[in-house]
Design a protein around this motif. Sequence first.
Motif, PDB file in Angstrom:
ATOM      1  N   MET A   1       0.744  -1.093  -0.078  1.00 18.08           N
ATOM      2  CA  MET A   1      -0.112   0.014   0.045  1.00 18.08           C
ATOM      3  C   MET A   1       1.063   1.244   0.178  1.00 18.08           C
ATOM      4  O   MET A   1       0.673   2.237  -0.599  1.00 18.08           O
ATOM      5  CB  MET A   1      -1.177   0.187   1.034  1.00 18.08           C
ATOM      6  N   ALA A   2       1.842   1.189   0.844  1.00 18.20           N
ATOM      7  CA  ALA A   2       2.760   2.201   1.065  1.00 18.20           C
ATOM      8  C   ALA A   2       3.470   2.733  -0.440  1.00 18.20           C
ATOM      9  O   ALA A   2       3.801   3.725  -0.581  1.00 18.20           O
ATOM     10  CB  ALA A   2       3.682   2.121   1.794  1.00 18.20           C
ATOM     11  N   GLY A   3       3.686   1.399  -1.339  1.00 21.88           N
ATOM     12  CA  GLY A   3       4.387   1.674  -2.460  1.00 21.88           C
ATOM     13  C   GLY A   3       3.327   1.960  -3.673  1.00 21.88           C
ATOM     14  O   GLY A   3       3.843   2.258  -4.937  1.00 21.88           O
ATOM     15  N   GLY A   4       2.135   1.933  -3.383  1.00 24.23           N
ATOM     16  CA  GLY A   4       0.982   2.115  -4.371  1.00 24.23           C
ATOM     17  C   GLY A   4       0.742   1.243  -5.249  1.00 24.23           C
ATOM     18  O   GLY A   4      -0.140   1.164  -6.167  1.00 24.23           O
ATOM     19  N   GLN A   5       0.987   0.014  -4.859  1.00 23.34           N
ATOM     20  CA  GLN A   5       0.810  -1.298  -5.557  1.00 23.34           C
ATOM     21  C   GLN A   5      -0.610  -1.933  -5.213  1.00 23.34           C
ATOM     22  O   GLN A   5      -1.336  -2.666  -6.080  1.00 23.34           O
ATOM     23  CB  GLN A   5       1.709  -2.667  -5.380  1.00 23.34           C
ATOM     24  N   ILE A   6      -1.057  -1.617  -3.919  1.00 22.12           N
ATOM     25  CA  ILE A   6      -2.583  -1.873  -3.549  1.00 22.12           C
ATOM     26  C   ILE A   6      -3.157  -0.704  -3.172  1.00 22.12           C
ATOM     27  O   ILE A   6      -2.653   0.212  -2.459  1.00 22.12           O
ATOM     28  CB  ILE A   6      -2.329  -2.811  -2.143  1.00 22.12           C
ATOM     29  N   ASP A   7      -4.352  -0.510  -3.495  1.00 19.56           N
ATOM     30  CA  ASP A   7      -4.846   0.429  -3.316  1.00 19.56           C
ATOM     31  C   ASP A   7      -5.770   0.715  -2.126  1.00 19.56           C
ATOM     32  O   ASP A   7      -5.680   1.580  -1.283  1.00 19.56           O
ATOM     33  CB  ASP A   7      -6.266   0.458  -4.362  1.00 19.56           C
ATOM     34  N   PHE A   8      -6.173  -0.200  -1.542  1.00 21.11           N
ATOM     35  CA  PHE A   8      -6.729  -0.240  -0.143  1.00 21.11           C
ATOM     36  C   PHE A   8      -7.130  -1.467   0.359  1.00 21.11           C
ATOM     37  O   PHE A   8      -6.977  -2.466  -0.104  1.00 21.11           O
ATOM     38  CB  PHE A   8      -7.942   0.759   0.328  1.00 21.11           C
ATOM     39  N   GLU A   9      -7.071  -1.541   1.995  1.00 19.96           N
ATOM     40  CA  GLU A   9      -7.538  -2.826   2.771  1.00 19.96           C
ATOM     41  C   GLU A   9      -8.425  -2.243   3.963  1.00 19.96           C
ATOM     42  O   GLU A   9      -8.281  -1.175   4.087  1.00 19.96           O
ATOM     43  CB  GLU A   9      -6.099  -3.687   3.210  1.00 19.96           C
ATOM     44  N   THR A  10      -9.250  -3.209   4.268  1.00 20.46           N
ATOM     45  CA  THR A  10     -10.271  -2.816   5.102  1.00 20.46           C
ATOM     46  C   THR A  10      -9.953  -3.610   6.628  1.00 20.46           C
ATOM     47  O   THR A  10     -11.119  -3.579   7.429  1.00 20.46           O
ATOM     48  CB  THR A  10     -11.649  -3.467   4.846  1.00 20.46           C
ATOM     49  N   ASP A  11      -8.845  -4.032   7.090  1.00 26.06           N
ATOM     50  CA  ASP A  11      -8.718  -4.450   8.429  1.00 26.06           C
ATOM     51  C   ASP A  11      -7.572  -4.354   9.108  1.00 26.06           C
ATOM     52  O   ASP A  11      -6.813  -4.926   9.673  1.00 26.06           O
ATOM     53  CB  ASP A  11      -8.618  -6.023   8.112  1.00 26.06           C
ATOM     54  N   SER A  12      -7.510  -2.988   9.284  1.00 26.81           N
ATOM     55  CA  SER A  12      -6.408  -2.462  10.124  1.00 26.81           C
ATOM     56  C   SER A  12      -7.013  -2.037  11.350  1.00 26.81           C
ATOM     57  O   SER A  12      -8.113  -1.348  11.681  1.00 26.81           O
ATOM     58  CB  SER A  12      -5.818  -0.964   9.739  1.00 26.81           C
ATOM     59  N   TRP A  13      -6.309  -2.683  12.610  1.00 31.31           N
ATOM     60  CA  TRP A  13      -6.733  -2.265  13.835  1.00 31.31           C
ATOM     61  C   TRP A  13      -5.936  -1.454  14.602  1.00 31.31           C
ATOM     62  O   TRP A  13      -5.004  -1.397  14.876  1.00 31.31           O
ATOM     63  CB  TRP A  13      -6.718  -3.757  14.557  1.00 31.31           C
ATOM     64  N   LEU A  14      -6.555  -0.171  14.797  1.00 34.43           N
ATOM     65  CA  LEU A  14      -5.878   0.867  15.380  1.00 34.43           C
ATOM     66  C   LEU A  14      -6.753   1.377  16.513  1.00 34.43           C
ATOM     67  O   LEU A  14      -8.097   1.341  16.569  1.00 34.43           O
ATOM     68  CB  LEU A  14      -5.687   1.882  14.235  1.00 34.43           C
ATOM     69  N   PRO A  15      -6.248   2.056  17.564  1.00 36.59           N
ATOM     70  CA  PRO A  15      -4.449   2.651  17.302  1.00 36.59           C
ATOM     71  C   PRO A  15      -3.708   1.619  18.039  1.00 36.59           C
ATOM     72  O   PRO A  15      -2.241   1.903  18.125  1.00 36.59           O
ATOM     73  CB  PRO A  15      -4.470   3.655  18.247  1.00 36.59           C
ATOM     74  N   THR A  16      -4.025   0.195  18.531  1.00 36.66           N
ATOM     75  CA  THR A  16      -2.938  -0.698  19.177  1.00 36.66           C
ATOM     76  C   THR A  16      -2.497  -1.656  18.272  1.00 36.66           C
ATOM     77  O   THR A  16      -1.081  -1.602  18.211  1.00 36.66           O
ATOM     78  CB  THR A  16      -3.655  -1.114  20.407  1.00 36.66           C
TER      79      THR A  16
END
Length: 600
Positions: A382-397
Amino acid sequence: MPRLHLGDWVDSAVDFLQRHLSWLFDAITQVVNGMYDGINAVLDAPQPLLFAGILAVVAWWLRGLSAGVLTFAGFALIDSIQLWDDTMSTLSLVLVAAIVTLVVAVPLGIWAARSKTVSAVLRPVLDFMQTMPAMVYLIPGIIFFGVGVVPGIIATIVFSLPPGVRMTELGIRQVDGELVEAAEAFGTTPRNTLVRVQLPLALPTIMAGINQVIMLSLSMVVIAGMAGGGGLGGAVYRAIGNVDIGLGFEAGISIVVLAMYLDRMTGALSRQVSPLGRRALAKAKAATGGLRIWNYRPQPAVAVVGVVVLALVAGGMNMFGSSDEATASGAKDVGKGKKISLGYIPWDEGVASTFLWKELLERRGFTVDARQYEAGALYTGMAGGQIDFETDSWLPTTHAQYWAKYKDKLEDMGSWYGPTSLELSVPSYVKDVNSLEDLKGKGAEFQNRIVGIEPSAGETGILKDKILKEYGLDGEYKVVDGSTPGMLAELKRAYAKKEPIVVPLWSPHWAYNTYDLKKLKDPKGVWGKGDGVHTLARKGFASDNAEVGNWLKNFKMDEKQLTSLEAKIQSTGKGKEQDAVRAWLKENPGLADKWTPVSS
């Protein structure tokens, strides 16, 4: 002895290369991607059975009628288990890697054969390249080239290069020295001696090296799948991550068919192109008696005509065929075929939400590619731009380490579900264990282990770095790294036998509805407060896709919706996630239009 910070030096070197040679890595990516896309387009163009026929004619010419029949049967089997596209992707990856490897390996082998100094310098380098664990090559590959087929191809090239160089050098060095001296005595130039004497006689050994290059390239396809390379490697990686025995066997047998074909054909081709090999074939043919129909091989001209005819038929069918895929139309066709790439790790809510969005976006006219990754590769992609988005980031921990590292290159589209919780859980039949404090002194009861999930998962990091230390469990329990499906399979097995087991889980999770489990209390609050499940996107995604960005920012699911979707996916079966999503959307009318509204 003082600590040698070799890893830090390597990190610094990689950072330096990233800063100063990014243009070179981008150029390599473009070239390799172009080669892969071109070969894959050619291999994907014919109808599967027609292309299987072309491969069978080649096998018939090189090895005989029985080989042709078995080739057609093997590739027809691959088509019947619906892994044809993955097989062609894998074949494309192998061909690109083999071509680039041989372009480098053969000249290096010739140089090493003609210079003892070059041979002495190359030997330890080749030893290092071949003995280094192949998966290690993926780390710089992903950093330099992002995720996708390119890092997999680069890692494959590095790993398969040594045998190509060594076998070329060996073949040339084994040529009889008296023949070389005789050629030189008659005034033959060194160049002509190499081309007309040494290379023809060394050809069988060089072809054996080519065979080894191709076989080693095939052995790397699973590792390439971990970096998003797709193909059969991606299928095997999905099977491992989901503990899907059926998919693993199907992908494995497809790799076996492809490997056997390439192995047998390169071996037979070496006998065809080598003067010594042709002489041996002629002697064997003359010595063969009796019925020879299974050993009959057509003349090269006949084989070429057969391949050309089949190729023309295949091209015609592809040109005039029609697509049966349903596409959005009218006001609903927002995407107009635009490609969007999604990534996910095999956590249940991530799988459910990813395939939900894949279905929603495809209904709105987008072309969506959803692939499974390791967490590190997912965030790097994602940071490199090859993946547009993902839906499963658990934040802030839980995913704090990835967010801290890449937040300047990512966009937070907001939380669509929360709050969540992380916990260790045990079956309810395990008595006197209700808190994390109760685990101390009872390690033997649980075989001194906690059956863990992916080592890259944020929960695993918190468990190892904080939970075990704060509760004095680090010397008594070992976290067994694995995968989420693997952990759930072990939980199912232990639960059926009423065996004690402790596993990391999170809420919400369908396991709490399937099994009677206890969440172990955390009196010290080490797990932290509940996370929100966030959607993260590459930098600039919302501006590039304004409507999709708005849909993602406004997207919300409640616990009933999420758990019922997860349950539907579980009951539908592995590999049928999108079918489950479609059935679930039918049972919940109106949600698709609510989450992806369009003006009429």
